[in-house]
Design a protein around this motif. Structure first.
Motif, short mmCIF file in Angstrom:
data_model
loop_
_atom_site.label_atom_id
_atom_site.label_comp_id
_atom_site.label_asym_id
_atom_site.label_seq_id
_atom_site.Cartn_x
_atom_site.Cartn_y
_atom_site.Cartn_z
N ARG A 12 0.83 -1.21 0.00
CA ARG A 12 0.00 0.00 0.00
C ARG A 12 0.86 1.25 0.00
O ARG A 12 0.61 2.20 -0.75
CB ARG A 12 -0.91 0.00 1.22
N ALA A 13 1.92 1.23 0.83
CA ALA A 13 2.79 2.40 0.89
C ALA A 13 3.55 2.59 -0.42
O ALA A 13 3.65 3.70 -0.94
CB ALA A 13 3.77 2.25 2.05
N ALA A 14 4.07 1.49 -0.98
CA ALA A 14 4.89 1.61 -2.19
C ALA A 14 4.08 2.02 -3.40
O ALA A 14 4.57 2.74 -4.28
CB ALA A 14 5.58 0.27 -2.46
N LEU A 15 2.82 1.59 -3.47
CA LEU A 15 2.01 1.83 -4.67
C LEU A 15 1.12 3.06 -4.57
O LEU A 15 0.64 3.55 -5.59
CB LEU A 15 1.12 0.61 -4.93
N LEU A 16 0.92 3.55 -3.36
CA LEU A 16 -0.03 4.65 -3.22
C LEU A 16 0.53 5.78 -2.35
O LEU A 16 0.68 6.91 -2.82
CB LEU A 16 -1.33 4.12 -2.59
N ASP A 17 0.89 5.48 -1.13
CA ASP A 17 1.25 6.53 -0.18
C ASP A 17 2.54 7.24 -0.55
O ASP A 17 2.67 8.46 -0.37
CB ASP A 17 1.38 5.94 1.23
N ASP A 18 3.54 6.47 -1.04
CA ASP A 18 4.87 7.06 -1.29
C ASP A 18 5.07 7.51 -2.73
O ASP A 18 6.18 7.87 -3.11
CB ASP A 18 5.96 6.03 -0.93
N ARG A 69 16.63 -1.51 -12.29
CA ARG A 69 17.51 -0.33 -12.30
C ARG A 69 16.75 0.94 -11.92
O ARG A 69 17.36 1.96 -11.58
CB ARG A 69 18.16 -0.17 -13.68
N LEU A 70 15.43 0.90 -12.07
CA LEU A 70 14.63 2.07 -11.74
C LEU A 70 14.42 2.14 -10.23
O LEU A 70 14.10 1.14 -9.57
CB LEU A 70 13.27 1.99 -12.44
N ARG A 71 14.60 3.31 -9.65
CA ARG A 71 14.47 3.48 -8.20
C ARG A 71 13.04 3.28 -7.74
O ARG A 71 12.78 2.98 -6.58
CB ARG A 71 14.96 4.86 -7.80
N SER A 72 12.09 3.42 -8.67
CA SER A 72 10.68 3.30 -8.31
C SER A 72 10.18 1.86 -8.35
O SER A 72 9.01 1.60 -8.10
CB SER A 72 9.83 4.16 -9.25
N VAL A 73 11.06 0.91 -8.66
CA VAL A 73 10.65 -0.49 -8.81
C VAL A 73 11.21 -1.32 -7.66
O VAL A 73 12.38 -1.20 -7.31
CB VAL A 73 11.13 -1.06 -10.16
N ARG A 74 10.33 -2.14 -7.08
CA ARG A 74 10.76 -3.07 -6.02
C ARG A 74 10.36 -4.49 -6.42
O ARG A 74 9.38 -4.70 -7.13
CB ARG A 74 10.09 -2.73 -4.68
N VAL A 75 11.14 -5.45 -5.91
CA VAL A 75 10.82 -6.85 -6.11
C VAL A 75 10.64 -7.48 -4.73
O VAL A 75 11.53 -7.40 -3.88
CB VAL A 75 11.93 -7.59 -6.89
N LEU A 76 9.47 -8.04 -4.51
CA LEU A 76 9.14 -8.67 -3.22
C LEU A 76 9.09 -10.17 -3.42
O LEU A 76 8.25 -10.69 -4.15
CB LEU A 76 7.78 -8.17 -2.72
N HIS A 84 4.43 10.64 -10.85
CA HIS A 84 5.48 9.63 -10.89
C HIS A 84 4.87 8.23 -11.00
O HIS A 84 3.67 8.05 -10.84
CB HIS A 84 6.36 9.71 -9.64
N THR A 85 5.74 7.26 -11.25
CA THR A 85 5.31 5.87 -11.36
C THR A 85 6.01 5.04 -10.29
O THR A 85 7.03 5.44 -9.74
CB THR A 85 5.66 5.29 -12.74
N ALA A 86 5.41 3.88 -10.00
CA ALA A 86 6.00 2.93 -9.06
C ALA A 86 5.55 1.54 -9.44
O ALA A 86 4.50 1.36 -10.07
CB ALA A 86 5.57 3.26 -7.63
N ALA A 87 6.35 0.56 -9.08
CA ALA A 87 5.99 -0.82 -9.39
C ALA A 87 6.56 -1.76 -8.34
O ALA A 87 7.65 -1.54 -7.81
CB ALA A 87 6.50 -1.21 -10.77
N VAL A 88 5.78 -2.81 -8.05
CA VAL A 88 6.25 -3.89 -7.19
C VAL A 88 5.97 -5.19 -7.92
O VAL A 88 4.83 -5.45 -8.34
CB VAL A 88 5.55 -3.89 -5.82
#
Length: 969
Positions: A21-27, A196-203, A32-36
């Motif tokens: 929730r934090a990674a995709l919405l709050d932060d 390589r993108l700072r907005s991308v995380r792998v869980l 900007h874009t974000a991905a997990v």
């Protein structure tokens, strides 16, 4: 591999949900874009996590598009996005007209345009603009499942959007099966680029831990799992939620074996492996984990490079786990599935290769594994020596459960190892070893059965040594009466040697202590010590006899002398190093301190220290559980119920049996009765009654006392009366404290019956109780002062209950009872006495202010303990008297209507006994001087001082004294 039915709760994923929730919405900043990307093995719960996250994001106002990729390659470009748009179209048709229009416009564009290689960029641009219109300025989240099957166009779209090339605030949540990303899978390159993108995380979603596994399985089954079922689900599932749910459904529906669903799933995964990897998984499944690399190489017989490549493939497919110590199956279910896929000859060949490799290894032999593989290779004669060696090694390391298993295997192998080349073994000796190991690991019924088999082989006659062993096993199984009879037969048999009689006398003395017959125990202990003086090497007998004699003397004659004897017995036991002797010495010392001598804090310390010691000696299921039961009872008595609950829960994980289980179940039942958990208390009492078919008063009387206490809270006063009257008939114990507790419960039951007006007072029962009360008073008069302190508290309660039965409940008697229990730091009976004192004052319509104060004090104690029934009774009484239990103000005597100024008491958290100790500390007295003043051992004073320091958060006696003097001034 999602579950078909998502009725089970989402377990063990709270942290991941919050992170998503934090990674995709709050932060995510505006524009900007974000991905997990959630990776993990099949069935680990990726789909369920995506679904739960999507629902929570929608609730936060985000536009969520959800779709799944198909396992059909590039035949359906942008399929997951099209699927998501269609779902959104159906969900928003009646709510947001602009969103619906934008969605349908984008769907129309897909229907009309076929994008070729030259038009891909334009298509992505138009898709980006269409998604921007759909979002209407809201956060947009694209949720994609099974991304391992993503088509080329969707991959390009993800890269395009996450690179920020579109004018869109976008978040992507996608799930990927880790085992599918093999070799040159195109998604591996995509993930590499995206990382390589700072907005991308792998869980990487891990399986559930054991607690989560049990919680999920219990939710599916609809009830908590038993220890064996919980162990089985944990071992077979490895914490994989899908597998847990399938196994739990099988348990719920009463199905044995593996479901066809699980079997086919795992077979499909194994069949998808390359040939050599398939061979490796079969080999590891037949081995004893972990399988070292050198051993696996000997079994599969592949060139080194091919073996490494095969192992790498099996690890990548999430079937094997590689570690420094070797290879393991990720799920033990794989071994169960593959066991039915090999021909018997193939299995035999694998096990023979393992056995030959282990035999030829230059390192120390792995006897347990060697026995296992020779046995399954069909070579019992070669397996038998290894099984015996494994049993001896386990016994030397105090691994009694493992030793029992190996000795049992050795017995089976001896039966099948006849013929040419057979090893000459004594089957009776094997049975004897197996029985003793079973006894030590808490399998008392199994020990008795093995001993019976041994006696049958000897013509059905029991020698003196076998009678002693049988008596020991019977006592541990909770069958005290037949155990006592066996010991007596040995002592009366002229054929028995002096050493055997010494052993029988020492063990009988110990048993009599456990039965509460302290005078008889002392007599037998002296007899044993006299016999030991003529028998060389009888250290164990001396330890047990000394412990029993010390207990007897401490209770009946001189506590200090008795304690000295018991401490010396512990020293001798530690010097001898025998696990049983050490455990016995700790057990009796802890029992004496927490019980008759009422030195509870020190007794709890000794019990917990002893539990740790005997656990290291391999006696966790037997003596450790008994010691933890003693600690639980001590903690209960001093009002530390929450801590007692933790201790008893830890002990129950050993799954004790026989007398070990009785101690623990009674300890847990006390908590359940106090908490008002009636069903749990009933179950424990029924279990105890079953085990105690031949038990002694030491356990029977507490069981009946608890039965009476539970029945009173249930309003079944006649049942309580019957339990107490049965106890008075069956009682044969020198422990006047447990008899005094029973008598109090009997008188309380009659008083409660009178108060309820539903059951008449039984005057005959009251007469018997008065007589029993007089016997208790007479017998305790000559007992040691420490013993009398507990008995005096119960006698005070009895006298006060008699005043209730006579219809004139005396507040002074209840005040005296509260004072007696306060002196011994027993908050629960003290609170009960204050409730009855307040009730008596209110009935007389006098001193209502005092009654209110008493009720508030009792209410504070019972709330802190969690004593629900008592708390409810206080509320009811306060309600009838119109007393506000939350009102902490007091009215000074003679000045009604005046409110006292509230004060901050830094000493409020200390018990009455701790305040006494602190007052003496403030005078400058040493621990020894304080002990002499308060008639407590120096060691117990040290425990009190340590508790005072912890509660006041100080480090020195000077700091503690300063706080006391400040509060007293």
């Amino acid at each position: 591999m999602a579950s078909d039915v998502d009725t089970a709760p989402l377990v063990g994923r709270a942290d991941q949900l919050a992170m998503l929730r934090a990674a995709l919405l709050d932060d995510v900043a505006q524009g900007h874009t974000a991905a997990v990307f959630v990776t993990g093995e099949s069935g680990v719960g990726k789909t369920r996590l995506l679904r739960e996250t999507a629902a929570r994001l929608r609730a936060r106002g985000a536009v969520v598009l959800t779709g799944a990729c198909l396992d059909i390659g590039d035949a359906s470009p942008l399929h997951p996005l099209l699927q998501a748009l269609r779902r959104l179209d159906g969900d928003t048709a009646a709510s947001r007209a602009r969103t619906t229009s934008a969605v349908r416009g984008l769907l129309q564009m897909f229907a009309e345009e076929k994008a070729g290689p030259d038009g891909a960029g334009a298509l992505l641009e138009r898709v980006s603009r269409g998604l921007h219109l759909i979002a209407e300025g809201r956060p947009l989240v694209l949720v994609l499942d099974d991304l391992q099957w993503v088509d080329r166009t969707t991959r390009q779209l993800l890269l395009y959007l996450l690179a920020g090339l579109g004018d869109l605030q976008l978040s992507v949540l996608a799930a990927v099966r880790a085992e599918s990303l093999q070799g040159a899978h195109p998604l591996r390159r995509v993930l590499t680029e995206l990382r390589r993108l700072r907005s991308v995380r792998v869980l990487d979603l891990a399986p559930l831990d054991r607690a989560g596994t049990e919680q999920l399985a219990a939710a599916v089954v609809g009830r908590p799992l038993g220890p064996e079922a919980a162990d089985l689900v944990w071992q077979r599932s490895g914490g994989n939620p899908f597998v847990v749910e399938e196994l739990a459904r099988d348990l719920r529906d009463g199905r044995d074996g593996l479901s066809d669903t699980l079997r086919e799933i795992f077979l499909d995964r194994v069949d998808a492996l390359p040939q050599h990897a398939h061979q490796v998984v079969h080999a590891v499944a037949a081995g004893v984990e972990p399988v070292e690399h050198w051993l696996l190489a000997k079994v599969v017989r592949l060139p080194e490079e091919e073996l490494i490549e095969a192992v790498r493939a099996a690890v990548a497919h999430r079937l094997l786990v590689s570690a420094d110590d070797g290879y393991r199956l990720r799920h033990r279910l794989v071994a169960e599935v593959l066991a039915h896929e090999l021909l018997p000859a193939e299995r035999s060949v694998l096990h023979r290769r393992y056995a030959e490799a282990l035999t030829a290894a230059p390192a120390e032999l792995h006897q347990a594994r060697l026995a296992h593989h020779w046995r399954l290779a069909g070579e019992p004669a070669r397996a038998l020596p290894a099984a015996v060696a494994a049993a001896q090694e386990a016994q030397r390391l105090h691994g009694y459960a493992e030793a029992h298993r190996h000795w049992s295997v050795a017995v089976q192998l001896a039966d099948g190892a006849a013929g040419p080349g057979a090893v000459d073994v004594d089957r009776g000796a094997l049975l004897g070893h197996a029985a003793e190991a079973a006894h030590h690991c808490g399998e008392h019924a199994r020990a008795l059965a093995l001993l019976e088999e041994l006696a049958t082989g000897a013509g059905g006659l029991l020698s003196c040594s076998l009678r002693i062993r049988r008596a020991r096993y019977l006592a541990s199984a909770g069958r005290s009466a037949p155990a006592e009879e066996e010991y007596r037969l040995v002592l009366e048999d002229p054929a028995c040697t002096p050493g055997e009689r010494a052993t029988a006398a020492a063990y009988l003395a110990e048993l009599l202590v456990q039965m509460g017959r302290y005078a008889d125990a002392g007599q037998r202990a002296r007899e044993a010590l006299q016999l030991c003086s003529a028998v060389e090497g009888s250290v164990s007998e001396v330890v047990r006899a000394s412990a029993a004699l010390g207990f007897s003397e401490a209770y009946l004659e001189d506590p200090d002398a008795g304690l000295a004897v018991m401490r010396e017995a512990l020293t001798v036991a530690e010097r001898s190093g025998r696990p049983d002797d050490i455990a016995c010495a700790y057990l009796h010392l802890a029992e004496l301190l927490t019980g008759p001598l009422n030195v509870i804090e020190e007794g709890v310390v000794v019990a917990r220290r002893g539990a740790e010691r005997v656990a290291d000696l391999g006696l966790g299921r037997t003596y450790e559980t008994r010691l933890l039961a003693i600690a639980t009872n001590g903690l209960f008595r001093v009002g530390q119920w929450a801590e007692a609950e933790k201790v008893v829960a830890a002990a129950l994980r050993h799954r004790p049996s026989g007398a070990d289980a009785v101690e623990l179940l009674l300890a847990r039942c006390r908590l359940s009765v106090g908490y008002g958990e009636e069903e749990a208390a009933d179950r424990d009492l029924d279990a105890v009654a079953t085990v105690l078919a031949g038990g002694g008063a030491r356990h029977v009387l507490p069981m009946l006392t608890l039965r009476a206490g539970l029945a009173m809270w249930q309003g079944r006063h006649d049942v309580a009366r019957q339990a107490v009257q049965r106890g008075l008939t069956e009682s044969r114990s020198d422990d006047v404290a447990i008899l005094a507790a029973l008598v109090w419960h009997g008188l309380r039951a009659e008083a409660e019956a009178l108060a309820s007006r539903t059951v008449e007072v039984d005057r005959t029962a009251v007469r018997r109780l008065r007589e029993a009360m007089e016997r208790v008073a007479t017998r305790s008069a000559s007992a040691a002062r420490q013993v009398r302190s507990v008995v005096d508290g119960f006698l005070a309660l009895c006298a006060a209950e008699l005043s209730r039965i006579d219809g004139r409940s005396d507040p002074q008697l209840w005040a005296r009872s509260a004072l007696e229990w306060d002196r011994g730091n027993h908050p629960y009976p003290a609170a009960y006495s204050r409730v009855r004192q307040a009730e008596a004052l209110l009935a007389r319509r006098s001193r209502t202010v005092t009654a209110a104060k008493l009720l508030r004090q009792a209410y504070e104690v019972t709330q802190g303990l969690g004593a629900v029934p008592m708390t409810d009774e206080i509320r009811a009484l306060a309600g009838r008297a119109r007393i506000d239990l939350q009102d902490r103000t007091t009215e000074p005597a003679g000045r009604p209507g005046t409110v006292a100024e509230p004060t901050s008491d830094e000493l409020a958290m200390l018990t009455a006994r701790e305040r006494e100790v602190l007052a003496a500390v403030a005078e400058g007295l040493t621990n020894k001087e304080i002990g002499q003043r308060l008639f407590i051992s120096e060691r117990t004073i040290g425990v009190h001082v340590s508790h005072i320091f912890d509660k006041l958060q100080v480090r020195t006696r000077v700091q503690a004294s300063a706080i006391f003097l400040r509060q007293s001034s």
